[in-house]
Design an enzyme around this catalytic site. Structure first.
Site, PDB file in Angstrom:
ATOM      1  N   ASN A   1       1.646   5.035  11.902  1.00  0.00           N
ATOM      2  CA  ASN A   1       0.964   6.080  12.674  1.00  0.00           C
ATOM      3  C   ASN A   1      -0.262   5.447  13.322  1.00  0.00           C
ATOM      4  OD1 ASN A   1      -0.326   8.319  13.657  1.00  0.00           O
ATOM      5  ND2 ASN A   1      -0.888   9.162  11.649  1.00  0.00           N
ATOM      6  N   TRP A   2      -0.133   5.188  14.614  1.00  0.00           N
ATOM      7  CA  TRP A   2      -1.227   4.475  15.296  1.00  0.00           C
ATOM      8  C   TRP A   2      -2.412   5.373  15.634  1.00  0.00           C
ATOM      9  CZ3 TRP A   2       0.153   0.096  19.240  1.00  0.00           C
ATOM     10  CH2 TRP A   2       0.845  -0.912  18.555  1.00  0.00           C
ATOM     11  N   LYS A   3      -2.218   6.671  15.518  1.00  0.00           N
ATOM     12  CA  LYS A   3      -3.277   7.622  15.886  1.00  0.00           C
ATOM     13  C   LYS A   3      -3.762   7.322  17.321  1.00  0.00           C
ATOM     14  CE  LYS A   3      -4.305   8.055  11.041  1.00  0.00           C
ATOM     15  NZ  LYS A   3      -5.229   8.471  10.003  1.00  0.00           N
TER      16      LYS A   3
ATOM     17  N   HIS B   1      -0.050  16.719  10.623  1.00  0.00           N
ATOM     18  CA  HIS B   1      -0.969  15.719  10.070  1.00  0.00           C
ATOM     19  C   HIS B   1      -2.305  16.405   9.772  1.00  0.00           C
ATOM     20  CE1 HIS B   1      -3.610  12.284   9.673  1.00  0.00           C
ATOM     21  NE2 HIS B   1      -2.533  11.558   9.456  1.00  0.00           N
TER      22      HIS B   1
ATOM     23  N   GLU C   1      -5.233  15.566  10.244  1.00  0.00           N
ATOM     24  CA  GLU C   1      -6.217  15.506  11.329  1.00  0.00           C
ATOM     25  C   GLU C   1      -5.954  16.614  12.348  1.00  0.00           C
ATOM     26  OE1 GLU C   1      -5.715  11.329  12.186  1.00  0.00           O
ATOM     27  OE2 GLU C   1      -6.694  10.860  10.284  1.00  0.00           O
TER      28      GLU C   1
ATOM     29  N   GLU D   1       0.216  13.219   1.989  1.00  0.00           N
ATOM     30  CA  GLU D   1      -0.994  12.487   2.367  1.00  0.00           C
ATOM     31  C   GLU D   1      -2.220  13.224   1.834  1.00  0.00           C
ATOM     32  OE1 GLU D   1      -0.520   9.745   5.926  1.00  0.00           O
ATOM     33  OE2 GLU D   1      -0.921  11.707   6.734  1.00  0.00           O
TER      34      GLU D   1
ATOM     35  N   GLY E   1      -7.781   6.966   5.295  1.00  0.00           N
ATOM     36  CA  GLY E   1      -8.854   6.160   5.876  1.00  0.00           C
ATOM     37  C   GLY E   1     -10.024   5.898   4.950  1.00  0.00           C
TER      38      GLY E   1
ATOM     39  N   SER F   1      -4.453   5.338   3.017  1.00  0.00           N
ATOM     40  CA  SER F   1      -4.987   4.036   2.588  1.00  0.00           C
ATOM     41  C   SER F   1      -3.940   3.092   2.020  1.00  0.00           C
ATOM     42  CB  SER F   1      -6.145   4.236   1.600  1.00  0.00           C
ATOM     43  OG  SER F   1      -7.239   4.837   2.260  1.00  0.00           O
TER      44      SER F   1
ATOM     45  N   GLY G   1      -1.400   4.212   8.399  1.00  0.00           N
ATOM     46  CA  GLY G   1      -2.291   4.341   9.550  1.00  0.00           C
ATOM     47  C   GLY G   1      -2.902   3.002   9.913  1.00  0.00           C
TER      48      GLY G   1
HETATM   49  P1  PGA Z   1      -4.570   5.417   6.770  1.00  0.00           P
HETATM   50  O1  PGA Z   1      -3.946   6.696   7.547  1.00  0.00           O
HETATM   51  O2  PGA Z   1      -3.401   4.560   6.349  1.00  0.00           O
HETATM   52  O3  PGA Z   1      -5.447   4.754   7.772  1.00  0.00           O
HETATM   53  O4  PGA Z   1      -5.311   5.962   5.583  1.00  0.00           O
HETATM   54  C1  PGA Z   1      -2.760   7.291   7.136  1.00  0.00           C
HETATM   55  C2  PGA Z   1      -2.458   8.507   7.973  1.00  0.00           C
HETATM   56  O5  PGA Z   1      -3.384   9.264   8.276  1.00  0.00           O
HETATM   57  O6  PGA Z   1      -1.306   8.743   8.341  1.00  0.00           O
END
Ligand code: PGA
Length: 250
Positions: free
Chosen positions: A10-12, A97, A99, A167, A173, A213, A234
């Site tokens: 997931n590159w966001k 997600h 976010e 998640e 993160g 993470s 991510g």
């Molecule tokens: P992260 O993000 O691996 O940077 O913690 C994962 C995600 O939000 O899908």
């Protein structure tokens, strides 16, 4: 028998054209020289989907969107429909997600509609669920997950069209992760809950992948946990070498 793990990048909101094409070139070279035992999905930002589709054609790497609107077309400024993702050769879409749930107030009912739109277009939905730190500290994790599952996963979900990504919001993160035992227990809880609620999934085979993470250091031990069917990665997926190491730890 254990299913092939699913590893999703997931590159966001990261990635510009030039550097991304270099990434793909490197990643494809690594892939062609080594055998991997997992399914790989990369979800870059929408702006890169067309170039990714071209570069990934003929490989086993699948493409995914990071979000979608639940309608096929219309007056929805700034949105992207599932039909558009399909047009860009996406096989997957991430919905719900944290976010999006947090920053855009997307609730589980909307997530369910998005997933349904994905099913209707032959695209697999990766439905994200997870508890906040407050909820974890107040022993509400299972209650919150059950509520998110009940409202985000519709009766149309099957083992073929749906993946659940667990998640924990506090792990995303942050460099923190639940213990392996906690991850395994929660995944089992998710699987049991789905088996009870989804008639079409009585074999409990919907994949439940872990995100939050994931790094080159912890990927293999998380993947080795009995109830973990893959990873949603991510930050560590933004570097071709690191993502490669994670993929090859399967
Ligand atoms: P992260 O993000 O691996 O940077 O913690 C994962 C995600 O939000 O899908």
């Amino acid at each position: 028998m254990r299913q092939k793990p699913l590893i999703v990048a997931n590159w966001k909101m990261n990635g510009l054209l030039l550097e991304s094409m270099q990434y793909i070139k490197k990643f494809k070279t690594l892939l062609s020289c080594n055998l991997v035992n997992c399914e790989i999905v990369i979800c870059p930002p929408f702006t890169l989907l067309r170039d990714f589709a071209e570069k990934l054609s003929g490989t086993d790497i699948e493409l995914g969107g990071q979000n979608c609107h639940h309608r096929d077309h219309g007056a929805h400024t700034g949105d992207v429909s599932i039909a558009m993702l399909k047009d860009m050769k996406c096989g997957y879409v991430i919905v719900g997600h944290s976010e999006r749930r947090m920053h855009y107030s997307e609730g589980s009912e909307l997530v369910r509609k998005k997933a349904k739109a994905a099913y209707e277009n032959g695209i697999k939905a990766i439905i994200c669920i997870g508890e906040t730190l407050y909820e974890k500290e107040n022993n509400l994790t299972r209650e919150i997950l059950a509520e998110q599952l009940a409202h985000s996963v519709s009766k149309f979900a099957t083992c073929e069209n749906t993946v659940i990504a667990y998640e924990p919001v506090w792990a995303i993160g942050s460099g923190k992760t639940p213990t392996l035992g906690e991850i395994n227990d929660i995944h089992l809880y998710i699987k049991d809950t789905l088996t009870k609620t989804l008639k079409k999934c009585t074999d409990g085979n919907i994949k439940v992948i872990y995100g939050g993470s994931v790094t080159t250091n912890n990927a293999s031990e998380i993947l080795a946990a009995k109830n973990v069917d893959g990873l949603l990665v991510g930050k560590a997926s933004l570097d071709a070498d690191k993502f490669w190491q994670i993929v090859s730890s399967s």
